[in-house]
Motif scaffolding. Structure first.
Motif, PDB file in Angstrom:
ATOM      1  N   ARG A  50       1.244  -1.046  -0.034  1.00  0.00           N
ATOM      2  CA  ARG A  50      -0.412  -0.101   0.346  1.00  0.00           C
ATOM      3  C   ARG A  50       0.607   1.043  -0.036  1.00  0.00           C
ATOM      4  NH1 ARG A  50      -3.105  -3.111   3.000  1.00  0.00           N
ATOM      5  NH2 ARG A  50      -2.223  -1.847   5.503  1.00  0.00           N
ATOM      6  N   LEU A  51       1.838   0.873   0.529  1.00  0.00           N
ATOM      7  CA  LEU A  51       2.953   2.386   0.297  1.00  0.00           C
ATOM      8  C   LEU A  51       2.865   2.952  -1.243  1.00  0.00           C
ATOM      9  CD1 LEU A  51       6.646   2.481   3.083  1.00  0.00           C
ATOM     10  CD2 LEU A  51       6.364   3.111   0.667  1.00  0.00           C
ATOM     11  N   LEU A  52       3.274   1.645  -1.507  1.00  0.00           N
ATOM     12  CA  LEU A  52       4.133   2.142  -3.938  1.00  0.00           C
ATOM     13  C   LEU A  52       3.010   3.088  -3.937  1.00  0.00           C
ATOM     14  CD1 LEU A  52       5.265  -1.581  -4.544  1.00  0.00           C
ATOM     15  CD2 LEU A  52       6.649   0.489  -4.576  1.00  0.00           C
ATOM     16  N   PRO A  53       1.872   2.506  -3.649  1.00  0.00           N
ATOM     17  CA  PRO A  53       1.055   3.964  -4.409  1.00  0.00           C
ATOM     18  C   PRO A  53       0.881   5.088  -4.216  1.00  0.00           C
ATOM     19  CG  PRO A  53      -0.286   2.441  -4.046  1.00  0.00           C
ATOM     20  CD  PRO A  53       0.955   1.591  -3.658  1.00  0.00           C
ATOM     21  N   ARG A  54       1.387   4.970  -3.048  1.00  0.00           N
ATOM     22  CA  ARG A  54       1.373   6.373  -2.234  1.00  0.00           C
ATOM     23  C   ARG A  54       2.874   7.215  -2.523  1.00  0.00           C
ATOM     24  NH1 ARG A  54      -1.773   7.693   2.004  1.00  0.00           N
ATOM     25  NH2 ARG A  54      -2.545   6.218   2.751  1.00  0.00           N
ATOM     26  N   ILE A  55       3.549   6.175  -2.819  1.00  0.00           N
ATOM     27  CA  ILE A  55       5.349   7.111  -3.542  1.00  0.00           C
ATOM     28  C   ILE A  55       4.933   7.871  -4.843  1.00  0.00           C
ATOM     29  CG2 ILE A  55       6.700   6.650  -4.665  1.00  0.00           C
ATOM     30  CD1 ILE A  55       7.520   4.386  -2.596  1.00  0.00           C
ATOM     31  N   ALA A  56       4.014   6.952  -6.160  1.00  0.00           N
ATOM     32  CA  ALA A  56       3.376   7.052  -6.883  1.00  0.00           C
ATOM     33  C   ALA A  56       2.563   8.600  -6.584  1.00  0.00           C
ATOM     34  CB  ALA A  56       2.606   6.108  -7.728  1.00  0.00           C
ATOM     35  N   ASP A  57       1.743   8.533  -6.176  1.00  0.00           N
ATOM     36  CA  ASP A  57       0.960   9.800  -5.902  1.00  0.00           C
ATOM     37  C   ASP A  57       1.716  11.280  -5.021  1.00  0.00           C
ATOM     38  OD1 ASP A  57      -1.338   8.332  -5.595  1.00  0.00           O
ATOM     39  OD2 ASP A  57      -1.473   8.719  -3.194  1.00  0.00           O
ATOM     40  N   PHE A  66       6.144   3.060 -13.416  1.00  0.00           N
ATOM     41  CA  PHE A  66       6.355   0.513 -13.349  1.00  0.00           C
ATOM     42  C   PHE A  66       6.327   0.964 -11.996  1.00  0.00           C
ATOM     43  CE2 PHE A  66       8.965  -2.740 -14.230  1.00  0.00           C
ATOM     44  CZ  PHE A  66       8.039  -2.784 -15.141  1.00  0.00           C
ATOM     45  N   THR A  67       8.030   1.637 -11.758  1.00  0.00           N
ATOM     46  CA  THR A  67       8.530   0.427 -10.115  1.00  0.00           C
ATOM     47  C   THR A  67       7.305   0.672  -9.283  1.00  0.00           C
ATOM     48  OG1 THR A  67      10.573   1.671 -11.675  1.00  0.00           O
ATOM     49  CG2 THR A  67      10.415  -0.008  -9.269  1.00  0.00           C
ATOM     50  N   ALA A  68       6.460   1.558  -9.129  1.00  0.00           N
ATOM     51  CA  ALA A  68       5.406   1.459  -8.586  1.00  0.00           C
ATOM     52  C   ALA A  68       4.765   1.050  -8.318  1.00  0.00           C
ATOM     53  CB  ALA A  68       5.667   3.308  -8.435  1.00  0.00           C
ATOM     54  N   ALA A  69       4.160   0.324  -9.717  1.00  0.00           N
ATOM     55  CA  ALA A  69       2.805  -0.381 -10.540  1.00  0.00           C
ATOM     56  C   ALA A  69       3.702  -1.084 -11.696  1.00  0.00           C
ATOM     57  CB  ALA A  69       1.755   0.003 -10.280  1.00  0.00           C
ATOM     58  N   PRO A  70       4.616  -2.250 -11.549  1.00  0.00           N
ATOM     59  CA  PRO A  70       4.971  -3.142 -12.690  1.00  0.00           C
ATOM     60  C   PRO A  70       3.938  -3.342 -13.507  1.00  0.00           C
ATOM     61  CG  PRO A  70       6.063  -3.685 -10.490  1.00  0.00           C
ATOM     62  CD  PRO A  70       4.833  -3.085 -10.342  1.00  0.00           C
ATOM     63  N   SER A  71       3.728  -3.733 -14.558  1.00  0.00           N
ATOM     64  CA  SER A  71       2.839  -3.965 -15.655  1.00  0.00           C
ATOM     65  C   SER A  71       3.603  -3.748 -17.525  1.00  0.00           C
ATOM     66  CB  SER A  71       1.874  -2.750 -15.887  1.00  0.00           C
ATOM     67  OG  SER A  71       0.707  -2.879 -17.063  1.00  0.00           O
ATOM     68  N   ALA A  72       3.205  -4.807 -18.114  1.00  0.00           N
ATOM     69  CA  ALA A  72       3.467  -5.137 -19.051  1.00  0.00           C
ATOM     70  C   ALA A  72       3.616  -3.760 -20.108  1.00  0.00           C
ATOM     71  CB  ALA A  72       3.432  -6.415 -19.464  1.00  0.00           C
ATOM     72  N   ALA A  73       2.458  -3.266 -19.866  1.00  0.00           N
ATOM     73  CA  ALA A  73       1.613  -2.105 -21.049  1.00  0.00           C
ATOM     74  C   ALA A  73       2.279  -1.045 -20.979  1.00  0.00           C
ATOM     75  CB  ALA A  73       0.233  -2.262 -20.343  1.00  0.00           C
ATOM     76  N   LYS A  74       3.310  -0.959 -19.744  1.00  0.00           N
ATOM     77  CA  LYS A  74       3.733   0.308 -19.327  1.00  0.00           C
ATOM     78  C   LYS A  74       5.707   0.586 -20.315  1.00  0.00           C
ATOM     79  CE  LYS A  74       2.041   0.849 -15.574  1.00  0.00           C
ATOM     80  NZ  LYS A  74       2.133   0.911 -14.105  1.00  0.00           N
ATOM     81  N   LEU A  75       6.126  -0.675 -20.632  1.00  0.00           N
ATOM     82  CA  LEU A  75       7.458  -1.212 -20.950  1.00  0.00           C
ATOM     83  C   LEU A  75       7.217  -0.756 -22.741  1.00  0.00           C
ATOM     84  CD1 LEU A  75       7.654  -4.623 -20.000  1.00  0.00           C
ATOM     85  CD2 LEU A  75       8.935  -3.167 -18.934  1.00  0.00           C
ATOM     86  N   PRO A  76       6.539  -0.705 -23.219  1.00  0.00           N
ATOM     87  CA  PRO A  76       6.414  -0.265 -25.131  1.00  0.00           C
ATOM     88  C   PRO A  76       7.002   1.955 -23.970  1.00  0.00           C
ATOM     89  CG  PRO A  76       5.174  -1.631 -24.820  1.00  0.00           C
ATOM     90  CD  PRO A  76       5.104  -1.377 -23.565  1.00  0.00           C
ATOM     91  N   GLY A  77       6.518   2.396 -23.628  1.00  0.00           N
ATOM     92  CA  GLY A  77       6.581   3.929 -23.537  1.00  0.00           C
ATOM     93  C   GLY A  77       7.926   4.271 -22.489  1.00  0.00           C
ATOM     94  N   ILE A  78       8.209   3.297 -22.152  1.00  0.00           N
ATOM     95  CA  ILE A  78       9.600   3.567 -21.120  1.00  0.00           C
ATOM     96  C   ILE A  78      11.199   2.708 -22.538  1.00  0.00           C
ATOM     97  CG2 ILE A  78      11.393   2.294 -19.553  1.00  0.00           C
ATOM     98  CD1 ILE A  78       8.870   1.220 -17.819  1.00  0.00           C
ATOM     99  N   PHE A  79      10.415   1.737 -23.232  1.00  0.00           N
ATOM    100  CA  PHE A  79      12.061   1.684 -24.250  1.00  0.00           C
ATOM    101  C   PHE A  79      11.672   2.390 -25.237  1.00  0.00           C
ATOM    102  CE2 PHE A  79      11.323  -2.723 -23.210  1.00  0.00           C
ATOM    103  CZ  PHE A  79      11.904  -3.078 -21.596  1.00  0.00           C
ATOM    104  N   ALA A  80      10.584   3.652 -25.808  1.00  0.00           N
ATOM    105  CA  ALA A  80      10.840   4.413 -26.845  1.00  0.00           C
ATOM    106  C   ALA A  80      11.386   5.357 -26.592  1.00  0.00           C
ATOM    107  CB  ALA A  80       9.471   4.459 -27.400  1.00  0.00           C
ATOM    108  N   SER A  81      11.420   6.493 -25.386  1.00  0.00           N
ATOM    109  CA  SER A  81      12.163   7.141 -24.703  1.00  0.00           C
ATOM    110  C   SER A  81      13.291   6.570 -24.401  1.00  0.00           C
ATOM    111  CB  SER A  81      11.332   7.271 -23.501  1.00  0.00           C
ATOM    112  OG  SER A  81      11.952   8.571 -22.790  1.00  0.00           O
ATOM    113  N   ALA A  82      13.618   5.646 -23.483  1.00  0.00           N
ATOM    114  CA  ALA A  82      14.938   5.157 -23.476  1.00  0.00           C
ATOM    115  C   ALA A  82      15.862   5.314 -24.938  1.00  0.00           C
ATOM    116  CB  ALA A  82      15.605   4.173 -22.396  1.00  0.00           C
ATOM    117  N   LEU A  83      15.612   4.415 -25.656  1.00  0.00           N
ATOM    118  CA  LEU A  83      16.357   4.294 -26.678  1.00  0.00           C
ATOM    119  C   LEU A  83      16.609   5.418 -28.111  1.00  0.00           C
ATOM    120  CD1 LEU A  83      14.440   1.529 -28.719  1.00  0.00           C
ATOM    121  CD2 LEU A  83      16.693   1.503 -27.120  1.00  0.00           C
TER     122      LEU A  83
END
Length: 570
Positions: free
Chosen positions: A40-47, A551-568
């Motif tokens: 429950r602490l993780l989403p509070r970090i994201a907030d 992503f780290t606060a709430a991992p989901s494969a759906a978030k990966l394309p956006g991370i990779f697109a920016s990182a590359l």
């Protein structure tokens, strides 16, 4: 005449009493509930992630959309989410009836027990591909002892209810919050955290993140300066302390600041005799091993070295302060030329930490030949520092000054022993060091490189990666190399973070690819990792780390394309 600060001792007494009343209940809190609290602490970090980073940027003097603001996402919400996730990974293993550490991760080499701690998850392997970390245990520790002693708080060791005081750091936002988590999760203590006046603006964010812990009497935050810290340190209701700062901070608390302080230190009769862990910095080296570097290697590693100095304006306990170069390598001048170019290309910023102007002024006074870069000349390069008796050698500048020391050695086998001896015996501190070595050089001179890795006495040694990255990963213990005492505190005593809760830690050896993808394929360090988002030259760092934090606060494969697109594109 300066007025003596008035301390509201009654309020501090109430705070300690509330925590003492809650200490037993935290000790009794079952593992499943601790896991749920962290979940429950993780989403509070994201907030609070965006607001936390924006407040840090404003305090440092730039806009939240500035390229510099990437460091505020990395050093605040992402580091906190990563650390929380690391604890969750280990606690879930224990809850499932498994050992904290997989047996196959513990092995022996050359008579020493090593523990593979990173990557620990599939997401780690994907997002930091090619990054690895091993914990080296103290000599004489067996694999069986490593496995049996890990996570004693959850495997039969009696609980130790009590109050720990965390004296917060003022430079990197996540330090205080991660120290709180360490005391709670690893050591089983409830925590009073005194905010550092430099970043006390973080208190509302931390109070939100730790809201459940506050409601149940397990965490409290207080403001104030040295007077409040001293009162809490000496409070009969506080059982132990953890301090991030300088050796002067430690010595003032333990030995005092009056005329008898030095006499107390020599006699080992402290004013404060409580369990005390510390992370105190020093003069950190970046050692460059000669090798067959290409033009692209010189540019990339120049960006890497400048990052290790200019991140957070150099206000980091492991900011590279001394660049150790081979005097007889023709690549030394090529590397310095690229460093000068990178320093000149960076956007403007200021050294914001109190006292930085005076410390940089001392460097410039001792080195009138120093080169300055950027608006306000706040980036200082001293290209030829004597190997002893220099302010850059003896004092932690804690600002944006980089000195260059050239050591003899026509070959790798001659240079590396000289560099190790210089780092160990001349530079003060043992918190972190960085060693850059081309994969071809490492293969051709394996014995010399392995001896250097084994010989460098630092709590974290980064091979082709700035040692500070070990602070961020959560699974990697963070602290000084063992050997300091309260009479000679150096870079401190003890380790924090350490999600696997290992005992008998000597140091962490962290490694990363020498070159980014895809060029790493041609240098002998293949990986999927592009230019890291923590590089100060990364063009898309801010977007990448924002997405990585979510992503780290709430991992989901759906978030990966956006991370990779920016990182590359970085």
């Amino acid at each position: 005449m300066t007025a003596t600060p008035t301390v509201d001792t009654a309020a501090l007494d109430r705070t300690v009493t509330e925590l003492r009343d809650g200490a037993e209940s935290w000790t009794r809190t079952p593992l499943a509930e601790r896991i749920a609290l962290l979940e429950r602490l993780l989403p509070r970090i994201a907030d609070r992630a965006a607001a936390m980073a924006a407040d840090a940027a404003a305090a440092k003097g730039y806009d939240a959309t500035s390229p510099w603001a990437a460091e505020d996402w990395i050093g605040a919400p992402w580091a906190l989410a990563q650390g929380t996730g690391a604890y969750l990974h280990v606690l879930r293993r224990i809850a499932a009836g498994k050992d904290p550490v997989e047996a196959r991760a513990v092995h022996e080499r050359d008579g020493r027990t090593l523990v593979d701690v990173f990557p620990a998850t599939g997401w780690d392997r994907l997002l930091l591909n090619g990054f690895t970390a091993q914990v080296w245990t103290r000599p004489g520790t067996t694999p069986r002892q490593v496995l049996d002693r890990a996570a004693g708080e959850y495997r039969g060791r009696p609980g130790r209810p009590g109050v720990a005081l965390v004296l917060g750091a003022g430079n990197v936002a996540a330090i205080t919050a991660l120290d709180i988590l360490h005391k709670l999760i690893v050591e089983g203590r409830v925590v009073v955290a005194k905010m550092n006046p430099v970043n006390a603006y973080l208190r509302p964010h931390f109070e939100h993140v730790f809201a459940e812990f506050r409601e149940r009497g397990w965490v409290r935050f207080v403001d104030g300066g040295a007077a409040e810290g001293a009162y809490l340190a000496g409070h009969e209701g506080v059982a132990e302390l953890h301090v991030t700062g300088s050796d002067r901070t430690h010595d003032a608390i333990v030995w005092g600041t009056d005329e008898q302080a030095e006499e107390r230190r020599r006699a080992d009769t402290p004013l404060l005799d409580k369990p005390f862990s510390t992370e105190l910095g020093g003069v950190s080296p970046c050692i460059v091993t000669p090798g067959p570097w290409s033009a692209a290697d010189f540019r990339y590693q120049a960006e890497h070295i400048v990052t290790s100095k200019m991140n957070n304006s150099g206000h980091n306990c492991v900011a590279s302060q001394i660049l150790v170069l081979p005097r007889d390598w023709d690549g030394s001048e090529r590397l310095l030329a690229e460093i000068r170019t990178v320093l000149g290309e960076l956007p403007p910023r200021t050294d914001y930490y109190p006292g930085a102007g005076g410390r940089l002024g001392a460097v410039l006074q001792e080195h009138p030949e120093a080169e300055t870069y950027g608006e306000g000349s706040c980036r200082v390069l001293v290209p030829d520092v004597p190997a002893e008796h220099d302010v850059l050698i003896t004092d932690e500048v804690f600002g944006s000054a980089l000195g260059v020391v050239r050591l003899p050695g026509a070959t790798v086998d001659e240079f590396l022993p000289a560099a190790v001896e210089f780092a160990n015996d001349t530079l003060p501190g043992t918190l972190g060091a960085t060693l850059l070595v081309h994969p071809t050089t490492r293969r051709a001179h394996r014995a010399a490189v392995d001896a250097a890795i084994a010989g460098l006495r630092y709590g974290t040694l980064g091979i082709n990666v700035w040692s500070a990255i070990g602070f961020l990963l959560g699974f990697t213990p963070w602290g000084a190399h063992p050997g300091h005492t309260r009479q000679d505190i150096g870079s401190g005593i003890g380790f924090v973070h350490n999600a696997f809760m290992l005992e008998d830690v000597q140091k962490t050896v962290l490694e990363a690819p020498f070159a980014p993808a895809p060029r790493g394929l041609f240098t002998g360090s293949p990986s999927l990792s592009p230019r890291p988002p923590y590089f100060v030259t990364n063009r898309t760092a801010l977007t990448t780390v924002e997405r990585l934090t979510r992503f780290t606060a709430a991992p989901s494969a759906a978030k990966l394309p956006g991370i990779f697109a920016s990182a590359l594109r970085g």
